[in-house]
Each structure stands twice: as structure tokens, then as C-alpha cells.
Design a protein around this motif. Structure first.
Motif, PDB file in Angstrom:
ATOM      1  N   TYR A  18       0.819  -1.224   0.000  1.00 48.34           N
ATOM      2  CA  TYR A  18       0.000   0.000   0.000  1.00 48.34           C
ATOM      3  C   TYR A  18       0.849   1.269   0.000  1.00 48.34           C
ATOM      4  N   ALA A  28       9.373   7.403  10.261  1.00 51.26           N
ATOM      5  CA  ALA A  28      10.523   7.237   9.369  1.00 51.26           C
ATOM      6  C   ALA A  28      10.355   5.986   8.525  1.00 51.26           C
ATOM      7  N   THR A  88       7.171   6.191  14.881  1.00 52.86           N
ATOM      8  CA  THR A  88       6.985   4.956  14.128  1.00 52.86           C
ATOM      9  C   THR A  88       8.182   4.828  13.210  1.00 52.86           C
ATOM     10  N   HIS A 136       3.214   0.835  15.659  1.00 57.32           N
ATOM     11  CA  HIS A 136       3.670  -0.269  14.804  1.00 57.32           C
ATOM     12  C   HIS A 136       2.427  -1.095  14.516  1.00 57.32           C
ATOM     13  N   ASN A 137       1.979  -1.097  13.275  1.00 62.91           N
ATOM     14  CA  ASN A 137       0.694  -1.716  12.949  1.00 62.91           C
ATOM     15  C   ASN A 137       0.846  -3.168  12.539  1.00 62.91           C
ATOM     16  N   ASP A 163      -1.472  -4.214  10.595  1.00 60.37           N
ATOM     17  CA  ASP A 163      -1.998  -3.894   9.259  1.00 60.37           C
ATOM     18  C   ASP A 163      -3.234  -4.676   8.813  1.00 60.37           C
ATOM     19  N   ARG A 194       8.688  -8.610   5.863  1.00 64.08           N
ATOM     20  CA  ARG A 194       8.738  -8.923   7.297  1.00 64.08           C
ATOM     21  C   ARG A 194       7.423  -9.579   7.675  1.00 64.08           C
ATOM     22  N   ILE A 250      -5.033  -1.335   8.318  1.00 61.64           N
ATOM     23  CA  ILE A 250      -5.632  -0.679   7.150  1.00 61.64           C
ATOM     24  C   ILE A 250      -6.809  -1.518   6.686  1.00 61.64           C
ATOM     25  N   ASN A 253      -6.893   2.828   9.532  1.00 64.76           N
ATOM     26  CA  ASN A 253      -6.646   3.564   8.294  1.00 64.76           C
ATOM     27  C   ASN A 253      -7.542   3.021   7.192  1.00 64.76           C
ATOM     28  N   MET A 254      -8.089   3.898   6.374  1.00 66.16           N
ATOM     29  CA  MET A 254      -8.747   3.450   5.151  1.00 66.16           C
ATOM     30  C   MET A 254      -7.720   3.597   4.037  1.00 66.16           C
ATOM     31  N   ILE A 291      -5.444   4.552   1.283  1.00 63.62           N
ATOM     32  CA  ILE A 291      -5.323   5.637   0.302  1.00 63.62           C
ATOM     33  C   ILE A 291      -4.626   4.982  -0.898  1.00 63.62           C
ATOM     34  N   ALA A 308      -5.784   7.360   8.306  1.00 61.32           N
ATOM     35  CA  ALA A 308      -5.655   7.743   6.888  1.00 61.32           C
ATOM     36  C   ALA A 308      -6.987   7.594   6.156  1.00 61.32           C
ATOM     37  N   LEU A 318       1.814  11.411   6.274  1.00 57.24           N
ATOM     38  CA  LEU A 318       3.260  11.300   6.094  1.00 57.24           C
ATOM     39  C   LEU A 318       3.628  11.807   4.705  1.00 57.24           C
TER      40      LEU A 318
HETATM   41  N1  SAM Z   1       7.845   2.570   8.354  1.00 52.33           N
HETATM   42  C1  SAM Z   1       7.155   2.454   9.560  1.00 52.33           C
HETATM   43  C2  SAM Z   1       6.378   1.173   9.638  1.00 52.33           C
HETATM   44  O1  SAM Z   1       5.771   0.754   8.660  1.00 52.33           O
HETATM   45  O2  SAM Z   1       6.368   0.570  10.710  1.00 52.33           O
HETATM   46  C3  SAM Z   1       6.258   3.612   9.856  1.00 52.33           C
HETATM   47  C4  SAM Z   1       5.502   4.369   8.810  1.00 52.33           C
HETATM   48  S1  SAM Z   1       4.145   3.547   8.040  1.00 52.33           S
HETATM   49  C5  SAM Z   1       3.830   4.641   6.752  1.00 52.33           C
HETATM   50  C6  SAM Z   1       2.809   3.619   9.204  1.00 52.33           C
HETATM   51  C7  SAM Z   1       1.489   3.006   8.812  1.00 52.33           C
HETATM   52  O3  SAM Z   1       0.791   3.856   7.916  1.00 52.33           O
HETATM   53  C8  SAM Z   1       1.487   1.658   8.101  1.00 52.33           C
HETATM   54  O4  SAM Z   1       1.668   0.598   8.971  1.00 52.33           O
HETATM   55  C9  SAM Z   1       0.104   1.640   7.498  1.00 52.33           C
HETATM   56  O5  SAM Z   1      -0.815   1.051   8.385  1.00 52.33           O
HETATM   57  C10 SAM Z   1      -0.215   3.128   7.287  1.00 52.33           C
HETATM   58  N2  SAM Z   1      -0.241   3.455   5.853  1.00 52.33           N
HETATM   59  C11 SAM Z   1       0.829   3.593   5.052  1.00 52.33           C
HETATM   60  N3  SAM Z   1       0.459   3.868   3.782  1.00 52.33           N
HETATM   61  C12 SAM Z   1      -0.889   3.894   3.768  1.00 52.33           C
HETATM   62  C13 SAM Z   1      -1.868   4.108   2.741  1.00 52.33           C
HETATM   63  N4  SAM Z   1      -1.527   4.305   1.470  1.00 52.33           N
HETATM   64  N5  SAM Z   1      -3.172   4.082   3.092  1.00 52.33           N
HETATM   65  C14 SAM Z   1      -3.515   3.862   4.385  1.00 52.33           C
HETATM   66  N6  SAM Z   1      -2.633   3.632   5.383  1.00 52.33           N
HETATM   67  C15 SAM Z   1      -1.345   3.641   5.085  1.00 52.33           C
END
Ligand code: SAM
Ligand code: DTB
Ligand code: SF4
Length: 334
Positions: free
Chosen positions: A75, A116, A146, A168-169, A171, A184, A208, A238-239, A241, A279, A307
Motif C-alpha cells: 500500500y 521514518a 513509528t 507499529h501496525n 496492518d 517482514r 488498514i 486507516n482506510m 489511500i 488515513a 506522512l
Molecule cells: N515505516 C514504519 C512502519 O511501517 O512501521 C512507519 C511508517 S508507516 C507509513 C505507518 C502506517 O501507515 C502503516 O503501517 C500503514 O498502516 C499506514 N499506511 C501507510 N500507507 C498507507 C496508505 N496508502 N493508506 C492507508 N494507510 C497507510
């Protein structure tokens, strides 16, 4: 299976040791599939018993290191495996992060979340992020980071610096996880969550929806979260994106009522957690967001960028909150 009396969090629980129950998948599925009015009524009652229903906690996000990530999350705009066209950048300077946090605080945010695009932080990164936590804390804000996977020592270093929350999701469900991420594992995620929890940092963990999963995956994800040794303090929902150039860039949007059901179930399963409508709010109507707040969502990200993706403008959110009679939650309101 009941651990302690299943009060779903009565007012008497507030401030006391958390009484809780473990949820079976069958119980949670039955709730998720119940008539919408039943589900919403139950979720709202649980919400009222544990929180002021007219207050929402406001967090602000900053990407402290953007793009070029070695993970392949299907995603994500920031993965080096996809071609989203995002420009990668180096870790930001500490002073700049503190300056941005100060602006967010002056605009009413009580929690500052720094993200990050790393698999996990390196030793030299840790020194910098520790200074960021100390600097943002000194402004009187709650801090959240995060940064990917953490080992025991890294979690302890962040705790010592004063970090309040770590995001830390998981997901999605364990079953669907491999369809979305291969670099991972689900077990890796749980290990980082254990390291964070054991360090004494509060856990922020969610997922998500709208990634092509089945309803049962949404339910199973929430059951996994609710049945962790301690439910997360904060649960971002999160929905998706959809980002052009990622494997999920053309995914069909989730049906809004299914999203609302997910929020309601999160509230019932985790009565005392902040449920964050995260999101995807730019693609949600005001009515859909209002239903989510009724169903128990009580935290959002504010500011026009998450982000890397868009979020509603502050003016839009201020107007929405005014219409709904929602007030920002003060720091340490509960
Ligand atoms: N890199 C770190 C990690 O993944 O643990 C932290 C940043 S990451 C962008 C944080 C969270 O944002 C992801 O686990 C995911 O749930 C959410 N996320 C990232 N991209 C997304 C998207 N396009 N739509 C919705 N949620 C998103
Ligand atoms: C979370 O669950 N959602 C936030 C926060 N944790 C770090 C991030 C949402 C990112 C949305 C996509 C983007 O901005 O790139
Ligand atoms: Fe990297 Fe996090 Fe994006 Fe996954 S979600 S690719 S770990 S920045």
C-alpha cells in the motif's frame, strides 16, 4: 473465554487496573455482522462509559525520513519496491523537527507523531531520534514515533528519552498479511510490539482496511489486537489511500458502512483504547466521519499532510467539528 468480568469498561474502571475479557473470533464476527443499529448502539454505549463522546484527541504527523524504504508493503508510497514517484529524503535535522512540533502545538495538537521509512533504526539514527523525542517532550507535547522494527535495547533507549507512544501496525489479519507484505512477517510485528510494551512505552497499533481483504480479516485483525497481552492504548484504523504505482493503487474502495462497522467493533473490543480515524479521511464524507465518531472513534490526525498523502485541511476539520459539536481533547484528559 472471560478473563475478568466483561464490563466492556464501565466508568468505575477509569483509572483503575484494566479489567478485560478475551474475545473469540465467533463472538466478534457475530457483533460485526449484527444489524447496523444494534452494532452502533452497543458501540456508542461502550464509548460513553469510557470517554467523553464529544471530545476527540488531535495528533499531528511528520515524516522525519521519507521514502526509499527497503520493505515492500503493498500500500505504501515510500517503498523502494514500487514506483510511486515519491522523492526520497534524508533524516531531518533535530532543530527543524522541534520547530515543526512547536507550530503544531500552537495550532492545538497535543500529540506529535514522527514517522521514518525504515525497516528498523540504525545505531546512528537512534542518537538523533532520541534528541527529537527529548526536544518535542520539552515543548509539553506527548510524543509518538513509528520507525519500523525495534529490538529490546532500542525500545528501552526511547523509553529513557521519554517517548510516550510507539506506532507499529499489524496492518491486517494474520491470514491476509502475506498478500500485502513479504519482507517482514506477522510474527516480526508481534515481536516489536512485545519489545515496546515491555519497555513501558504505550503501544499504538492498528491496521488498514480496504486492501481487498474479506470482512472476516477485519474482524480477525481486531481480535488479534484486543487479545494482545494488553490491548493497544491507541488503535489507528486507516482506510487505504490508493497510491498510483503501488500494487494496491487500483484497489476498489471499501463500502463506507463496512468501514463504520470496523470502527464500531474496535470500540467494543477495546473499550478503553483511543480509536483513531486515521488515513483516508479526504475520501470520506462528513456524514461518514460523523458515524465513525458516533461508533467510537475519538482521535484523528490533523494537518493537511499525513506522512506523504493528503489529509483534510484544518479549516475543513474545524468546520466539521463545529457542526458536530466536537471539542479537541486536552492533554491527559483521561
Ligand atoms: N515505516 C514504519 C512502519 O511501517 O512501521 C512507519 C511508517 S508507516 C507509513 C505507518 C502506517 O501507515 C502503516 O503501517 C500503514 O498502516 C499506514 N499506511 C501507510 N500507507 C498507507 C496508505 N496508502 N493508506 C492507508 N494507510 C497507510
Ligand atoms: C497510522 O496507522 N497511520 C499513520 C500513522 N500510523 C503513522 C500514517 C498514515 C499514512 C498514510 C499514507 C501517507 O501519508 O503516506
Ligand atoms: Fe516502509 Fe513503513 Fe512504508 Fe512499509 S509502511 S514500506 S515499512 S515506510
Amino acid at each position: 473465554m472471560t478473563l475478568v468480568s466483561p464490563t466492556e469498561g464501565s466508568t468505575a474502571d477509569r483509572g483503575a487496573a484494566r479489567s478485560r475479557r478475551l474475545w473469540s473470533q465467533a463472538e466478534a464476527r457475530a457483533l460485526y455482522e449484527s444489524p447496523l443499529n444494534e452494532l452502533l448502539f452497543r458501540a456508542h454505549c461502550v464509548h460513553r462509559a469510557n470517554f467523553d463522546p464529544n471530545r476527540v484527541q488531535l495528533s499531528r504527523l511528520l515524516s522525519i525520513k521519507t521514502g526509499g524504504c527497503p520493505e515492500d508493503c503493498g500500500y505504501c508510497s515510500q517503498s523502494a519496491h514500487h514506483n510511486s514517484g515519491l522523492k526520497a529524503s534524508k533524516l531531518m535535522a533535530v532543530e527543524r523537527v522541534i520547530e515543526e512540533a512547536r507550530k503544531a502545538r500552537d495550532a492545538g495538537a497535543t500529540r506529535y507523531c514522527m514517522g521514518a521509512a525504515w525497516r528498523s533504526p540504525k545505531a546512528r539514527d537512534m542518537e538523533v531520534v532520541v534528541a527529537m523525542v527529548e526536544g518535542v517532550k520539552a515543548l509539553g507535547m506527548e510524543t509518538c514515533m513509528t520507525l519500523g522494527m525495534l529490538d529490546v535495547e532500542q525500545a528501552q533507549q526511547l523509553k529513557t528519552a521519554g517517548l510516550d507512544y510507539y506506532n507499529h501496525n499489524i496492518d491486517t489479519s494474520e491470514r491476509y498479511y502475506g498478500e500485502v507484505i513479504t519482507t517482514r512477517s506477522f510474527a516480526d510485528r508481534l515481536e516489536t510490539l512485545a519489545n515496546v510494551r515491555d519497555s513501558g512505552i504505550k503501544v499504538c497499533c492498528g491496521g488498514i482496511v480496504g486492501m481487498g481483504e474479506e470482512p472476516v480479516d477485519r474482524v480477525d485483525m481486531l481480535v488479534t489486537l484486543a487479545n494482545l497481552p494488553e490491548p493497544p492504548d491507541s488503535v489507528p484504523i486507516n482506510m487505504l489511500i490508493p497510491i498510483e504505482g503501488t500494487p494496491l493503487g487500483h484497489e476498489r474502495p471499501i463500502e463506507p458502512i463496512e468501514f463504520v462497522r470496523t470502527i464500531a467493533l474496535a470500540r467494543i473490543l477495546m473499550p478503553q483504547s483511543y480509536v483513531r480515524l486515521s488515513a483516508g479521511r479526504t475520501a470520506m464524507s462528513e456524514e461518514m466521519q460523523a458515524l465513525c465518531f458516533f461508533a467510537g472513534a475519538n482521535s484523528v490526525f490533523v494537518g493537511d499532510t499525513l506522512l506523504t498523502a493528503d489529509n483534510p485541511s484544518e479549516d475543513k476539520d474545524t468546520a466539521l467539528f463545529r457542526k458536530l459539536g466536537i471539542e479537541p481533547m486536552e492533554l491527559s484528559a483521561r
